[in-house]
Scaffold this active site. Structure first.
Site, mmCIF file in Angstrom:
data_model
loop_
_atom_site.group_PDB
_atom_site.id
_atom_site.type_symbol
_atom_site.label_atom_id
_atom_site.label_comp_id
_atom_site.label_asym_id
_atom_site.label_seq_id
_atom_site.Cartn_x
_atom_site.Cartn_y
_atom_site.Cartn_z
ATOM 1 N N ASP A 222 20.776 39.430 49.713
ATOM 2 C CA ASP A 222 20.416 40.546 49.882
ATOM 3 C C ASP A 222 19.893 41.084 51.343
ATOM 4 O O ASP A 222 19.465 42.249 51.572
ATOM 5 C CB ASP A 222 19.143 40.976 48.856
ATOM 6 C CG ASP A 222 18.549 42.452 49.054
ATOM 7 O OD1 ASP A 222 19.594 43.274 48.815
ATOM 8 O OD2 ASP A 222 17.433 42.884 48.963
ATOM 9 N N SER A 246 18.040 48.939 47.900
ATOM 10 C CA SER A 246 18.945 48.480 47.216
ATOM 11 C C SER A 246 18.768 48.953 45.716
ATOM 12 O O SER A 246 17.693 49.188 45.267
ATOM 13 C CB SER A 246 18.775 46.897 47.047
ATOM 14 O OG SER A 246 19.006 46.258 48.401
ATOM 15 N N GLN A 296 26.555 45.124 45.925
ATOM 16 C CA GLN A 296 25.510 45.845 45.655
ATOM 17 C C GLN A 296 25.863 47.431 45.932
ATOM 18 O O GLN A 296 26.514 47.675 46.610
ATOM 19 C CB GLN A 296 24.650 45.266 46.675
ATOM 20 C CG GLN A 296 23.080 45.880 46.687
ATOM 21 C CD GLN A 296 22.482 45.544 47.931
ATOM 22 O OE1 GLN A 296 22.425 46.109 49.020
ATOM 23 N NE2 GLN A 296 21.669 44.421 47.566
#
Length: 304
Positions: A222, A246, A296
């Protein structure tokens, strides 16, 4: 440079990260994880993904490793509070195990994940080759060195954050620019490449644990993805009008990574619309072996 501020300590940072993944089992299928407060307003998303995966892995029969996970970030996590992870045992089949995980703070879910685990088996294999034109990571400046070199010329709060922050990951970007390009970036293609590994080697016993290795990879996954969909728009993270987060995060594991070694995150963003951007990465290890795919969706919008 303010010498009174401590330099980043890679060994301390890695030790803290490993401790972060040592969850407390408070009841059957109920785990508690701590957070680290590095000055940010919310918990880093990779931490929650990694801890949720660790919690689920504690309930899975031995020998089954996560091959895929799909998660949603629901609310910002408070870095000053622990996070409770509730695991639901959906199925234990002959070859696959499925789990659902909910992360909870203040009695409300902040994150959920579905993860699938598989017994190790042989099957058909193919893969794409890694890009051949990426500089070797040893020729690139580390994120920590770049930040410390440029921090004295940065405005607050970036200066203090850069100088104080321990970094458990060594992140090296292809074509990393100077400080001016960070605050006023030029528009570029929706692509970027980063080499990533732990900032200091972890102990041999920890490195031999495939569950821990996949959780460490989840933590790292991430770190840079959301940047990719900002590149075509010339938007800096320092832009006060930028709203970003996110929204959802997925990983497919092809092999167990060794986070003591370099991994190339070859990233692109195929589209952005509606205040959201899609980002994806194919990840190869230093030997060119494909380790994982990551996708993502992130919130990206700029308000005046």
């Amino acid at each position: 440079m303010n010498d009174a501020l401590p330099s980043p300590n890679p060994e301390r940072a890695v030790a803290s990260l490993l401790a972060l993944l040592q969850l407390e089992e408070v009841e059957t299928d109920l785990f508690r994880g701590q957070s680290t407060n590095e000055g940010w307003m919310r918990v880093y998303g990779g931490q929650v993904v990694a801890q949720a995966l660790m919690a689920a892995s504690q309930t899975v029969p031995e020998g089954r490793l996560c091959h895929s996970l799909h998660s949603y970030f629901i609310r910002p996590g408070d870095p000053a509070l622990p996070i409770v992870y509730k695991v639901e045992r959906d199925r234990d089949g002959a070859g696959f195990t499925t789990r659902r995980i909910i992360a909870i703070q203040k009695g409300r879910p902040i994150f959920n994940m579905a993860a699938s685990f598989q017994v190790q088996e042989q099957g058909l294999e193919h893969d794409v080759a890694p890009p051949s034109d990426v500089p070797h990571p040893d020729t690139l400046e580390s994120d920590s060195d770049w930040s410390r070199r440029n921090a004295p010329h940065a405005p607050e709060p970036w200066k203090t954050l850069w100088l104080r922050r321990d970094r458990p990951l060594d992140v090296r970007a292809e074509g990393q620019g100077d400080l001016q390009s960070f605050f006023t970036p030029e528009r570029g293609p929706p692509q970027q490449r980063h080499w990533v590994r732990l900032a200091a080697p972890m102990p041999a016993a920890a490195a031999a644990d495939p569950v821990l290795q996949r959780c460490l990879f989840a933590y790292a996954s991430d770190m840079t993805l959301l940047d990719t969909c900002l590149n075509p728009h010339g938007i800096s993270w320092a832009n006060p009008g930028l709203q970003s987060a996110s929204l959802d995060h997925a990983i497919w594991f092809n092999a167990t990574p060794d986070m003591n070694e370099w991994h190339l995150f070859d990233q692109d963003s195929p589209m952005a619309a509606g205040g959201r951007g899609i980002n994806r990465a194919i990840v190869h290890d230093i030997a060119g072996r494909p380790v994982a795919c990551v996708m993502q969706e992130g919130l990206i919008r700029v308000r005046a």
